[in-house]
Design a protein around this motif. Sequence first.
Motif, PDB file in Angstrom:
ATOM      1  N   LYS A 156      25.449  81.674   0.437  1.00  0.00           N
ATOM      2  CA  LYS A 156      26.911  81.815   0.465  1.00  0.00           C
ATOM      3  C   LYS A 156      27.363  83.233   0.802  1.00  0.00           C
ATOM      4  N   SER A 157      26.490  84.217   0.592  1.00  0.00           N
ATOM      5  CA  SER A 157      26.948  85.608   0.684  1.00  0.00           C
ATOM      6  C   SER A 157      26.510  86.333   1.952  1.00  0.00           C
ATOM      7  N   GLY A 158      26.094  85.614   2.977  1.00  0.00           N
ATOM      8  CA  GLY A 158      25.791  86.285   4.240  1.00  0.00           C
ATOM      9  C   GLY A 158      24.344  86.222   4.665  1.00  0.00           C
ATOM     10  N   GLN A 159      23.634  85.223   4.193  1.00  0.00           N
ATOM     11  CA  GLN A 159      22.238  85.069   4.598  1.00  0.00           C
ATOM     12  C   GLN A 159      22.180  84.266   5.907  1.00  0.00           C
ATOM     13  N   VAL A 160      21.403  84.752   6.844  1.00  0.00           N
ATOM     14  CA  VAL A 160      21.280  84.100   8.147  1.00  0.00           C
ATOM     15  C   VAL A 160      19.833  83.690   8.373  1.00  0.00           C
ATOM     16  N   GLU A 161      19.653  82.458   8.827  1.00  0.00           N
ATOM     17  CA  GLU A 161      18.307  81.977   9.168  1.00  0.00           C
ATOM     18  C   GLU A 161      18.112  82.144  10.665  1.00  0.00           C
ATOM     19  N   PHE A 162      16.922  82.585  11.055  1.00  0.00           N
ATOM     20  CA  PHE A 162      16.637  82.698  12.489  1.00  0.00           C
ATOM     21  C   PHE A 162      15.307  82.029  12.809  1.00  0.00           C
ATOM     22  N   ARG A 163      15.232  81.508  14.030  1.00  0.00           N
ATOM     23  CA  ARG A 163      14.020  80.831  14.463  1.00  0.00           C
ATOM     24  C   ARG A 163      13.918  80.924  15.979  1.00  0.00           C
ATOM     25  N   VAL A 164      12.772  81.346  16.468  1.00  0.00           N
ATOM     26  CA  VAL A 164      12.597  81.488  17.915  1.00  0.00           C
ATOM     27  C   VAL A 164      12.534  80.108  18.574  1.00  0.00           C
ATOM     28  N   GLU A 165      13.193  79.976  19.722  1.00  0.00           N
ATOM     29  CA  GLU A 165      13.204  78.717  20.458  1.00  0.00           C
ATOM     30  C   GLU A 165      12.082  78.696  21.492  1.00  0.00           C
ATOM     31  N   LYS A 166      11.948  77.553  22.183  1.00  0.00           N
ATOM     32  CA  LYS A 166      10.834  77.346  23.113  1.00  0.00           C
ATOM     33  C   LYS A 166      10.636  78.478  24.122  1.00  0.00           C
ATOM     34  N   ALA A 167      11.727  78.979  24.680  1.00  0.00           N
ATOM     35  CA  ALA A 167      11.620  79.991  25.735  1.00  0.00           C
ATOM     36  C   ALA A 167      11.417  81.405  25.181  1.00  0.00           C
ATOM     37  N   GLY A 168      11.192  81.511  23.864  1.00  0.00           N
ATOM     38  CA  GLY A 168      10.994  82.841  23.270  1.00  0.00           C
ATOM     39  C   GLY A 168      12.304  83.544  22.946  1.00  0.00           C
ATOM     40  N   ILE A 169      13.396  82.759  22.885  1.00  0.00           N
ATOM     41  CA  ILE A 169      14.711  83.336  22.597  1.00  0.00           C
ATOM     42  C   ILE A 169      15.074  83.095  21.128  1.00  0.00           C
ATOM     43  N   VAL A 170      15.613  84.122  20.508  1.00  0.00           N
ATOM     44  CA  VAL A 170      16.118  83.963  19.141  1.00  0.00           C
ATOM     45  C   VAL A 170      17.534  84.542  19.114  1.00  0.00           C
ATOM     46  N   HIS A 171      18.455  83.822  18.488  1.00  0.00           N
ATOM     47  CA  HIS A 171      19.829  84.333  18.433  1.00  0.00           C
ATOM     48  C   HIS A 171      20.473  83.947  17.108  1.00  0.00           C
ATOM     49  N   ALA A 172      21.477  84.721  16.737  1.00  0.00           N
ATOM     50  CA  ALA A 172      22.193  84.452  15.482  1.00  0.00           C
ATOM     51  C   ALA A 172      23.527  85.169  15.485  1.00  0.00           C
ATOM     52  N   GLY A 173      24.472  84.621  14.734  1.00  0.00           N
ATOM     53  CA  GLY A 173      25.759  85.290  14.551  1.00  0.00           C
ATOM     54  C   GLY A 173      25.614  86.402  13.529  1.00  0.00           C
ATOM     55  N   ILE A 174      26.201  87.553  13.828  1.00  0.00           N
ATOM     56  CA  ILE A 174      26.092  88.696  12.902  1.00  0.00           C
ATOM     57  C   ILE A 174      27.458  89.118  12.359  1.00  0.00           C
ATOM     58  N   GLY A 175      28.446  88.232  12.487  1.00  0.00           N
ATOM     59  CA  GLY A 175      29.770  88.569  11.978  1.00  0.00           C
ATOM     60  C   GLY A 175      30.850  88.037  12.890  1.00  0.00           C
ATOM     61  N   LYS A 176      32.062  88.483  12.645  1.00  0.00           N
ATOM     62  CA  LYS A 176      33.221  88.041  13.416  1.00  0.00           C
ATOM     63  C   LYS A 176      33.813  89.216  14.190  1.00  0.00           C
ATOM     64  N   ALA A 177      34.550  88.897  15.260  1.00  0.00           N
ATOM     65  CA  ALA A 177      35.166  89.943  16.084  1.00  0.00           C
ATOM     66  C   ALA A 177      36.165  90.772  15.285  1.00  0.00           C
ATOM     67  N   SER A 178      36.683  90.197  14.186  1.00  0.00           N
ATOM     68  CA  SER A 178      37.635  90.929  13.341  1.00  0.00           C
ATOM     69  C   SER A 178      36.956  91.973  12.446  1.00  0.00           C
ATOM     70  N   PHE A 179      35.630  91.924  12.360  1.00  0.00           N
ATOM     71  CA  PHE A 179      34.891  92.927  11.580  1.00  0.00           C
ATOM     72  C   PHE A 179      35.075  94.307  12.238  1.00  0.00           C
ATOM     73  N   SER A 180      34.934  95.360  11.446  1.00  0.00           N
ATOM     74  CA  SER A 180      34.962  96.712  12.017  1.00  0.00           C
ATOM     75  C   SER A 180      33.673  96.944  12.808  1.00  0.00           C
ATOM     76  N   GLU A 181      33.722  97.900  13.724  1.00  0.00           N
ATOM     77  CA  GLU A 181      32.521  98.212  14.521  1.00  0.00           C
ATOM     78  C   GLU A 181      31.373  98.656  13.619  1.00  0.00           C
ATOM     79  N   SER A 182      31.690  99.422  12.574  1.00  0.00           N
ATOM     80  CA  SER A 182      30.624  99.919  11.689  1.00  0.00           C
ATOM     81  C   SER A 182      29.980  98.770  10.904  1.00  0.00           C
ATOM     82  N   ASP A 183      30.786  97.767  10.488  1.00  0.00           N
ATOM     83  CA  ASP A 183      30.234  96.612   9.768  1.00  0.00           C
ATOM     84  C   ASP A 183      29.358  95.770  10.692  1.00  0.00           C
ATOM     85  N   LEU A 184      29.807  95.584  11.928  1.00  0.00           N
ATOM     86  CA  LEU A 184      29.004  94.822  12.892  1.00  0.00           C
ATOM     87  C   LEU A 184      27.689  95.545  13.186  1.00  0.00           C
ATOM     88  N   LYS A 185      27.758  96.877  13.290  1.00  0.00           N
ATOM     89  CA  LYS A 185      26.533  97.629  13.570  1.00  0.00           C
ATOM     90  C   LYS A 185      25.558  97.535  12.394  1.00  0.00           C
TER      91      LYS A 185
END
Length: 231
Positions: A156-185
């Motif tokens: 509930k508090s911001g844990q993200v699961e990640f898993r590499v896909e067939k082509a060797g790509i892994v992606h995940a959301g790291i926040g929202k566009a409304s977040f500050s640049e420092s929070d996104l970084k």
Amino acid sequence: MAKLTKKQKAFTAVDREKFYGVDEAIALVKGNATAKFDETVEVALNLGVDPRHADQMVRGLVNLPKGTGKTVRVAVFAKGAKADEAKAAGADVVGAEDLMETIQGGQIDFDRVIATPDMMGVVGRLGKVLGPKGLMPNPKLGTVTMDVTKAVTDAKSGQVEFRVEKAGIVHAGIGKASFSESDLKENFNAFLDAIIKGKPSGAKGKFVKKLSVSSTMGPGVKIDLAEVAGA
């Protein structure tokens, strides 16, 4: 000359051939998120692995320090005191055989599934339903556990699961566009650190081959790997 739409302007603002520094890339993604909703900021990596080989699998969980900005619905398979504990921790759906029947009936309105070890006999029957959706509880990911309070709280508090896909790509959301640049970084750094620490034993040669950030509707912005420690 026709006036450019917001989306066209966003795409012309990014040089698709250029590799940007992390700060500049995040600022560009934020500036180009012009949709009428709060877009998700995503990181995508091309890794030098073949996930068909067990020793090249990249999978894990990371707690984003600034959260994800989205509401995560959590289902817990538990009985008795552990079911009460899950409810107290804020789980959205708690059950046992009854929950299994609900899911078998096609009702899946949650983003994470947690189970106590004694419930895995029941959960195992849902492999064909939960597996393809990436929802199957897994002891390595901390989603098969007796500590349901921690598992629910983390989810509930911001844990993200990640898993590499067939082509060797892994992606995940790291926040929202409304977040500050420092929070996104901060979230970007935490996610990348988790990927690099999760480098599998079978990975040979360059591990991170490409790295980019984007928003839901915006263009991808390539990041200069020279800026990324451990890549």
